[in-house]
Design an enzyme around this catalytic site. Structure first.
Site, PDB file in Angstrom:
ATOM      1  N   ASP A  21       3.673   2.276  11.130  1.00 29.04           N
ATOM      2  CA  ASP A  21       3.388   3.478  10.321  1.00 29.04           C
ATOM      3  C   ASP A  21       4.088   4.677  10.962  1.00 29.04           C
ATOM      4  O   ASP A  21       3.823   5.015  12.123  1.00 29.04           O
ATOM      5  CB  ASP A  21       1.872   3.701  10.282  1.00 29.04           C
ATOM      6  CG  ASP A  21       1.500   5.065   9.687  1.00 29.04           C
ATOM      7  OD1 ASP A  21       0.413   5.577   9.998  1.00 29.04           O
ATOM      8  OD2 ASP A  21       2.337   5.613   8.931  1.00 29.04           O
ATOM      9  N   ASN A  23       4.180   7.901   9.557  1.00 28.73           N
ATOM     10  CA  ASN A  23       3.704   9.248   9.186  1.00 28.73           C
ATOM     11  C   ASN A  23       2.203   9.419   9.350  1.00 28.73           C
ATOM     12  O   ASN A  23       1.622  10.348   8.801  1.00 28.73           O
ATOM     13  CB  ASN A  23       4.124   9.560   7.732  1.00 28.73           C
ATOM     14  CG  ASN A  23       3.465   8.601   6.751  1.00 28.73           C
ATOM     15  OD1 ASN A  23       2.821   7.619   7.155  1.00 28.73           O
ATOM     16  ND2 ASN A  23       3.604   8.875   5.472  1.00 28.73           N
ATOM     17  N   ASP A  25      -0.413   7.965   8.155  1.00 33.36           N
ATOM     18  CA  ASP A  25      -1.418   7.773   7.089  1.00 33.36           C
ATOM     19  C   ASP A  25      -2.125   6.426   7.236  1.00 33.36           C
ATOM     20  O   ASP A  25      -2.901   6.032   6.375  1.00 33.36           O
ATOM     21  CB  ASP A  25      -0.763   7.899   5.697  1.00 33.36           C
ATOM     22  CG  ASP A  25       0.219   6.758   5.421  1.00 33.36           C
ATOM     23  OD1 ASP A  25       0.740   6.691   4.289  1.00 33.36           O
ATOM     24  OD2 ASP A  25       0.467   5.938   6.334  1.00 33.36           O
ATOM     25  N   ASP A  29       5.213   1.620   6.812  1.00 32.96           N
ATOM     26  CA  ASP A  29       6.166   2.148   5.831  1.00 32.96           C
ATOM     27  C   ASP A  29       7.608   1.826   6.231  1.00 32.96           C
ATOM     28  O   ASP A  29       7.858   1.281   7.314  1.00 32.96           O
ATOM     29  CB  ASP A  29       5.966   3.661   5.669  1.00 32.96           C
ATOM     30  CG  ASP A  29       5.873   4.371   7.019  1.00 32.96           C
ATOM     31  OD1 ASP A  29       4.879   5.076   7.261  1.00 32.96           O
ATOM     32  OD2 ASP A  29       6.783   4.154   7.853  1.00 32.96           O
ATOM     33  N   ASP A  98      11.072  -9.929  -1.252  1.00 34.21           N
ATOM     34  CA  ASP A  98      10.055 -10.783  -1.867  1.00 34.21           C
ATOM     35  C   ASP A  98      10.060 -10.468  -3.370  1.00 34.21           C
ATOM     36  O   ASP A  98       9.987  -9.294  -3.759  1.00 34.21           O
ATOM     37  CB  ASP A  98       8.676 -10.451  -1.278  1.00 34.21           C
ATOM     38  CG  ASP A  98       7.730 -11.644  -1.300  1.00 34.21           C
ATOM     39  OD1 ASP A  98       6.982 -11.826  -0.312  1.00 34.21           O
ATOM     40  OD2 ASP A  98       7.756 -12.396  -2.291  1.00 34.21           O
ATOM     41  N   ASP A 199       7.960 -15.649  -5.054  1.00 31.25           N
ATOM     42  CA  ASP A 199       6.515 -15.869  -5.031  1.00 31.25           C
ATOM     43  C   ASP A 199       6.094 -16.899  -6.091  1.00 31.25           C
ATOM     44  O   ASP A 199       6.457 -16.759  -7.258  1.00 31.25           O
ATOM     45  CB  ASP A 199       5.845 -14.515  -5.341  1.00 31.25           C
ATOM     46  CG  ASP A 199       4.377 -14.506  -5.051  1.00 31.25           C
ATOM     47  OD1 ASP A 199       4.013 -14.730  -3.880  1.00 31.25           O
ATOM     48  OD2 ASP A 199       3.585 -14.286  -5.973  1.00 31.25           O
ATOM     49  N   GLU A 256       8.526 -20.037  -2.964  1.00 32.38           N
ATOM     50  CA  GLU A 256       7.188 -20.408  -2.498  1.00 32.38           C
ATOM     51  C   GLU A 256       6.634 -21.366  -3.540  1.00 32.38           C
ATOM     52  O   GLU A 256       6.453 -20.994  -4.703  1.00 32.38           O
ATOM     53  CB  GLU A 256       6.269 -19.194  -2.367  1.00 32.38           C
ATOM     54  CG  GLU A 256       4.929 -19.578  -1.772  1.00 32.38           C
ATOM     55  CD  GLU A 256       3.813 -18.618  -2.089  1.00 32.38           C
ATOM     56  OE1 GLU A 256       3.860 -17.971  -3.140  1.00 32.38           O
ATOM     57  OE2 GLU A 256       2.876 -18.510  -1.273  1.00 32.38           O
ATOM     58  N   HIS A 329       1.667 -14.215   5.753  1.00 33.64           N
ATOM     59  CA  HIS A 329       0.647 -13.196   5.460  1.00 33.64           C
ATOM     60  C   HIS A 329      -0.566 -13.765   4.732  1.00 33.64           C
ATOM     61  O   HIS A 329      -1.552 -13.063   4.501  1.00 33.64           O
ATOM     62  CB  HIS A 329       1.291 -12.086   4.631  1.00 33.64           C
ATOM     63  CG  HIS A 329       1.770 -12.577   3.319  1.00 33.64           C
ATOM     64  ND1 HIS A 329       2.819 -13.479   3.184  1.00 33.64           N
ATOM     65  CD2 HIS A 329       1.325 -12.365   2.074  1.00 33.64           C
ATOM     66  CE1 HIS A 329       2.991 -13.776   1.913  1.00 33.64           C
ATOM     67  NE2 HIS A 329       2.104 -13.122   1.211  1.00 33.64           N
ATOM     68  N   ASP A 330      -0.452 -15.046   4.328  1.00 35.47           N
ATOM     69  CA  ASP A 330      -1.565 -15.697   3.625  1.00 35.47           C
ATOM     70  C   ASP A 330      -2.338 -16.668   4.506  1.00 35.47           C
ATOM     71  O   ASP A 330      -3.364 -17.198   4.072  1.00 35.47           O
ATOM     72  CB  ASP A 330      -1.031 -16.533   2.444  1.00 35.47           C
ATOM     73  CG  ASP A 330      -0.453 -15.700   1.345  1.00 35.47           C
ATOM     74  OD1 ASP A 330       0.456 -16.194   0.658  1.00 35.47           O
ATOM     75  OD2 ASP A 330      -0.894 -14.543   1.173  1.00 35.47           O
TER      76      ASP A 330
HETATM   77  O1  TEU Z   1       0.610 -16.838  -2.628  1.00 31.42           O
HETATM   78  C1  TEU Z   1       0.483 -17.935  -3.509  1.00 31.42           C
HETATM   79  C2  TEU Z   1      -0.497 -18.884  -3.032  1.00 31.42           C
HETATM   80  O2  TEU Z   1      -0.365 -20.056  -3.157  1.00 31.42           O
HETATM   81  C3  TEU Z   1      -1.695 -18.285  -2.465  1.00 31.42           C
HETATM   82  O3  TEU Z   1      -2.744 -18.556  -3.385  1.00 31.42           O
HETATM   83  C4  TEU Z   1      -1.989 -18.904  -1.134  1.00 31.42           C
HETATM   84  O4  TEU Z   1      -1.959 -20.300  -1.231  1.00 31.42           O
HETATM   85  C5  TEU Z   1      -3.335 -18.444  -0.761  1.00 31.42           C
HETATM   86  O5  TEU Z   1      -3.238 -17.061  -0.684  1.00 31.42           O
HETATM   87  C6  TEU Z   1      -3.763 -19.051   0.570  1.00 31.42           C
HETATM   88  O6  TEU Z   1      -5.054 -18.558   0.813  1.00 31.42           O
HETATM   89  C7  TEU Z   1       1.508 -15.855  -3.113  1.00 31.42           C
HETATM   90  C8  TEU Z   1       1.548 -14.714  -2.112  1.00 31.42           C
HETATM   91  O7  TEU Z   1       2.059 -15.200  -0.872  1.00 31.42           O
HETATM   92  C9  TEU Z   1       0.137 -14.193  -1.960  1.00 31.42           C
HETATM   93  O8  TEU Z   1       0.072 -13.183  -0.950  1.00 31.42           O
HETATM   94  C10 TEU Z   1      -0.297 -13.619  -3.298  1.00 31.42           C
HETATM   95  O9  TEU Z   1      -1.663 -13.234  -3.210  1.00 31.42           O
HETATM   96  C11 TEU Z   1      -0.141 -14.659  -4.422  1.00 31.42           C
HETATM   97  O10 TEU Z   1       1.076 -15.382  -4.382  1.00 31.42           O
HETATM   98  C12 TEU Z   1      -0.138 -13.942  -5.770  1.00 31.42           C
HETATM   99  O11 TEU Z   1       1.040 -13.182  -5.864  1.00 31.42           O
HETATM  100 CA    CA Z   2       2.733   5.365   6.673  1.00 29.66          CA
END
Ligand code: TEU
Ligand code: CA
Length: 560
Positions: A21, A23, A25, A29, A98, A199, A256, A329-330
């Site tokens: 970050d 700035n 907030d 960013d 993405d 995605d 994905e 991130h998931d």
């Molecule tokens: O994730 C798709 C997906 O398969 C997710 O349901 C994933 O398996 C799940 O989050 C695991 O807990 C993509 C993106 O990576 C995710 O961040 C988004 O929430 C989702 O699509 C909808 O765009």
């Molecule tokens: Ca920021």
């Protein structure tokens, strides 16, 4: 760089909201990212995968795009984005964006017009159906809980949303919609980006007639993956996209694709298929899930993980290319999920990194993985932000009578916010991520686990990643070598060979917290070999035939 530069690259995923970050907030960013590009160049990163930065109401943290041609104001401006791209390229790195084109935000102008009336020319950009006797058009469950349909009173129809209610699915059967999306992709590619991560791209073609899911669990709505994954026209659409857009640029694409097998993946990534370069498969991400899905948590075994990864290594050999990841991130943090984030955090993080960088395929490093960041346990559900987690908590406690403690236990193990706590840069307040209040709390172990500390400690996870990345550049066998699994002590040790142009590598990974005997394959004794990398400082020679691997010890030998 060769035409297939993406095979020789190491890719780093940035989740912009949590990266840096600039700035105050409390939200990461684009200027924050720019300030950290020297760090990524120092690490040896070739490609940056940037999670969505498009304008979005953030119902799903940017995976709900409102304006495909605009930058989310919290992240900065289009000028900031242009500067970031030029700064990435100046350092010899590439940037892939993405791309979320299975669905948009319900605030996207296309949806607003589509919802305005049944006769709107945009109506068919999305998937609308009349109710079924006052019920939803079918029994499909959304990934984020409840029905996959939302009733729209103004036009007395339902629209499909496989994810949140604010993420309506596009109707890819509509050619005008597809042209709109290809035009948008071209606009971004003409800006000079180097490709896309797509995605849930294998959800864009749904089963004819959108029939009810046949599998009926004891839940009000049913998982219907077999009806929207790898649908009847998915390859037709991606081939069209490739022909009309992608083929005109020297870019990489990674789709994905939940629910694909190696055979499916070969159809998406085969070099003669003219579709995508790589896909993210999920088999290994379901190794600790039971029949009830991700929240039905089961213990995982190394033999199952090996069976899966062996299947993908051999399954794509010569007909596709693997994406190698254990984090994103998931997903929860890999050192907490597959290693030991307490006593053996450093060694197990290094061992897992060795796995990802010595299999065949392109490794993907998720921000923070390189310093061994761990899962987090917030005391209150109010400290969590992820829509998937919050919806699950509400449904589980209010509708299914599961206790708060049990639901929190599941969130601690599998919740997506485990991966989304802010990047830990240094031991100052909020780990140097922000000078304000972070949008999601920082993991309290940041004083011990942060980039600054890791850069000064030559034995850190970070320096090990830097060495692994450098080794890949110096040893093409790590990229191109054929994979051969070995079965010595296979319940506790993951070992395999790589072979390329007469060279051989031997990899042995102790996946346990106890010492493990390992019987070295005789040919490695006879030929003699030298150590390429290990997370331990001292090693009994291989001459003895049987060695002992210390807890989470990783070794890679190259045959002389
Ligand atoms: O994730 C798709 C997906 O398969 C997710 O349901 C994933 O398996 C799940 O989050 C695991 O807990 C993509 C993106 O990576 C995710 O961040 C988004 O929430 C989702 O699509 C909808 O765009
Ligand atoms: Ca920021």
């Amino acid at each position: 760089m060769s035409k297939q530069w993406w095979k020789e690259s190491v890719i780093y995923q940035i989740y912009p909201r949590s990266f840096a970050d600039s700035n105050g907030d409390g939200i990461g960013d684009l200027k924050g990212i720019i300030s950290k590009l020297d760090y990524l160049e120092w690490l040896g990163i070739d490609v940056i995968w940037l999670s969505p930065v498009y304008d979005s109401p953030n119902d799903d943290n940017g995976y709900d795009i409102r304006d495909y041609y605009g930058i989310m104001k919290e992240f900065g401006t289009m000028d900031d984005w242009e500067l970031m791209l030029s700064e990435v390229h100046k350092r010899g790195m590439k940037l892939i964006m993405d791309l979320v084109i299975n669905h948009s935000s319900d605030e996207c102008e296309w949806f607003v017009k589509s919802a305005s009336s049944k006769t709107s020319p945009y109506r068919d950009y999305y998937i609308w159906r009349p109710g079924n006797g006052g019920q939803e058009p079918n029994n499909w469950e959304s990934h984020f809980g409840g029905s996959a349909w939302k009733y729209h009173e103004e036009t007395d129809e339902y629209f499909l949303h496989l994810f949140s209610k604010k993420q309506p699915d596009f109707n890819w059967e509509n050619e005008a919609l597809r042209s709109e999306l290809y035009k948008m992709m071209t606009w971004w590619l003409d800006k000079g980006i180097d490709g896309f991560r797509m995605d849930v791209i294998n959800m864009i073609s749904k089963a004819e007639g959108l029939p009810d899911a046949s599998e009926v669990r004891d839940t009000p709505y049913q998982p219907a993956g077999d009806l929207f994954l790898n649908g009847p026209r998915v390859h037709e659409y991606i081939k069209e996209m490739n022909e009309q857009v992608l083929s005109k640029y020297d870019v990489m694409t990674v789709g994905e694709t939940p629910g694909v097998t190696p055979d499916d993946a070969a159809l998406f990534t085969g070099e003669d298929r003219n579709e995508l370069n790589m896909v993210f498969q999920f088999d290994h991400m379901d190794v600790d899930s039971g029949p009830g899905g991700k929240w039905d948590i089961q213990p995982w075994t190394l033999s199952e993980l090996r069976r899966i990864l062996d299947g993908w290594q051999l399954g794509l050999e010569g007909r596709g290319w693997n994406s190698l990841y254990l984090n994103n991130h998931d997903q929860p943090r890999m050192v907490s999920r597959f290693g030991d984030d307490k006593e053996y955090r450093v060694n197990s993080a290094k061992m897992l990194a060795t796995l990802l960088h010595t299999l065949q395929g392109t490794p993907y490093i998720y921000q923070g993985e390189e310093i061994g960041m761990t899962n987090v346990e917030f005391d209150s559900i109010d400290d969590y932000r992820d829509i998937e987690t919050l919806n699950m908590y509400k449904e589980a406690t209010e509708e299914r009578g599961i206790s708060h403690d049990e639901v929190m236990r599941r969130i601690y193990i599998k919740g997506r916010d485990n991966a989304r706590t802010p990047m830990q840069w240094n031991p100052t307040k909020h780990a140097g991520f922000t000078t304000g209040e972070p949008w999601l709390a920082v993991n309290q172990n940041y004083e011990e686990i942060n980039v600054e500390e890791a850069q000064t400690d030559k034995n850190s996870v970070l320096h090990y990643y830097k060495k692994l990345i450098a080794l890949r550049k110096e040893n093409p066998i790590m990229i191109y070598g054929a994979y051969r699994t070995l079965n010595e002590n296979k319940e506790a040790v993951y070992s395999y060979e790589r072979e390329w142009e007469g060279k051989k590598l031997l990899v042995m990974l102790n996946f346990t917290a106890i010492p493990q005997a390992y019987k070295v394959p005789p040919k490695w004794i006879k030929s003699g070999c030298e150590l390429l990398i290990s997370n331990e400082a001292i090693h009994p020679s291989l001459e003895d035939g049987t060695i002992e691997l210390s807890p989470y010890e990783a070794r890679v030998y190259v045959m002389k």
